[in-house]
Design a protein around this motif. Structure first.
Motif, PDB file in Angstrom:
ATOM      1  N   CYS A 153      40.374  50.538  18.753  1.00  0.00           N
ATOM      2  CA  CYS A 153      40.748  49.730  17.596  1.00  0.00           C
ATOM      3  C   CYS A 153      41.323  48.381  18.014  1.00  0.00           C
ATOM      4  O   CYS A 153      41.254  47.397  17.266  1.00  0.00           O
ATOM      5  CB  CYS A 153      41.767  50.475  16.740  1.00  0.00           C
ATOM      6  N   LEU A 154      41.904  48.341  19.206  1.00  0.00           N
ATOM      7  CA  LEU A 154      42.515  47.100  19.674  1.00  0.00           C
ATOM      8  C   LEU A 154      41.478  46.030  20.000  1.00  0.00           C
ATOM      9  O   LEU A 154      41.811  44.846  20.090  1.00  0.00           O
ATOM     10  CB  LEU A 154      43.380  47.375  20.905  1.00  0.00           C
ATOM     11  N   LYS A 155      40.212  46.438  20.164  1.00  0.00           N
ATOM     12  CA  LYS A 155      39.150  45.456  20.418  1.00  0.00           C
ATOM     13  C   LYS A 155      38.949  44.539  19.219  1.00  0.00           C
ATOM     14  O   LYS A 155      38.383  43.449  19.352  1.00  0.00           O
ATOM     15  CB  LYS A 155      37.847  46.171  20.758  1.00  0.00           C
ATOM     16  N   CYS A 156      39.415  44.983  18.063  1.00  0.00           N
ATOM     17  CA  CYS A 156      39.330  44.161  16.848  1.00  0.00           C
ATOM     18  C   CYS A 156      40.715  43.786  16.311  1.00  0.00           C
ATOM     19  O   CYS A 156      40.842  42.826  15.557  1.00  0.00           O
ATOM     20  CB  CYS A 156      38.579  44.894  15.747  1.00  0.00           C
ATOM     21  N   HIS A 157      41.741  44.590  16.672  1.00  0.00           N
ATOM     22  CA  HIS A 157      43.063  44.401  16.078  1.00  0.00           C
ATOM     23  C   HIS A 157      44.167  44.118  17.094  1.00  0.00           C
ATOM     24  O   HIS A 157      45.329  43.989  16.712  1.00  0.00           O
ATOM     25  CB  HIS A 157      43.453  45.638  15.264  1.00  0.00           C
ATOM     26  N   GLY A 158      43.823  44.022  18.386  1.00  0.00           N
ATOM     27  CA  GLY A 158      44.834  43.805  19.411  1.00  0.00           C
ATOM     28  C   GLY A 158      45.168  42.342  19.618  1.00  0.00           C
ATOM     29  O   GLY A 158      45.046  41.509  18.712  1.00  0.00           O
ATOM     30  N   LYS A 159      45.560  42.031  20.833  1.00  0.00           N
ATOM     31  CA  LYS A 159      45.968  40.666  21.170  1.00  0.00           C
ATOM     32  C   LYS A 159      44.755  39.819  21.527  1.00  0.00           C
ATOM     33  O   LYS A 159      43.971  40.177  22.408  1.00  0.00           O
ATOM     34  CB  LYS A 159      46.947  40.694  22.352  1.00  0.00           C
TER      35      LYS A 159
END
Length: 203
Positions: A153-159
């Protein structure tokens, strides 16, 4: 304009919301009747199916077309997927977040703004985030917190520039010029599923 005040309280490990409002009854109130668990079960089932179907479809789009493909899918298809599933289950399915990506997921009113803020504060204090069932004059309304569940999910919502590739940061800017849903970490509070249905549809 009616003033709504919500404070989060922790009792026996459960996140509860107490609030006061003017007597007209137009704002939702915590449901405390005998059907509370039955209503929560119905809301939970719909939220779980929506979460599973959305994640499965996004995962497939990402595997086939990369992160950019998944972003394009969410931009065009995610709302339709929730509407179709809601129709199948006889409920209305929506996501609500103060840090929304799609403006259609923004809180609709002061009640939802304060509800999300209470969840956010509870997480900061290390409290458990639990689902809640409310009722209005005509509907039952179930809210279930959403957290960032896995590293994908961090690939779209991370830093940006660290978790999100530069090319995907640009894609996000194109698709979602009002995007507020970046810089999350694993386990962060993301928002809430809102499942609602008319009282006259309750079996």
């Amino acid at each position: 304009m009616k003033t709504l005040k919500i404070a989060s309280l922790l009792l026996s490990g459960s996140l509860l919301f107490a609030y006061c409002s003017t007597p007209s009854g137009s704002e939702p109130k915590v449901y405390s009747g005998e059907q509370a668990q039955t209503l929560k079960n119905k809301g939970s089932e719909a939220a779980l199916k929506a979460q599973q179907r959305l994640l499965k479809t996004v995962k497939g789009a990402m595997a086939e077309k990369g992160v950019a493909g998944a972003l394009s899918y969410c931009n065009l298809e995610a709302l339709g997927l929730k509407a179709k599933l809601g129709e199948e289950m006889g409920v209305e399915i929506a996501r609500r977040s103060a840090r929304y990506r799609n403006p259609k997921d923004a809180p609709e009113n002061e009640f939802e703004e304060q509800l999300l803020a209470a969840y956010e504060q509870a997480q900061k204090e290390g409290k458990d985030l639990n689902s809640q069932i409310f009722e209005s004059e005509t509907h039952y309304i179930y809210y279930q917190p959403i957290s960032i569940p896995n590293a994908a999910c961090l690939k779209c919502h991370g830093k940006p520039g660290q978790d999100i590739a530069d090319a995907d940061v640009q894609k996000l800017a194109e698709l979602y010029p009002e995007d507020k849903a970046q810089n999350y970490k694993l386990g962060d509070f993301r928002g809430a599923w809102r499942i609602q249905w008319a009282k006259n549809l309750q079996e």
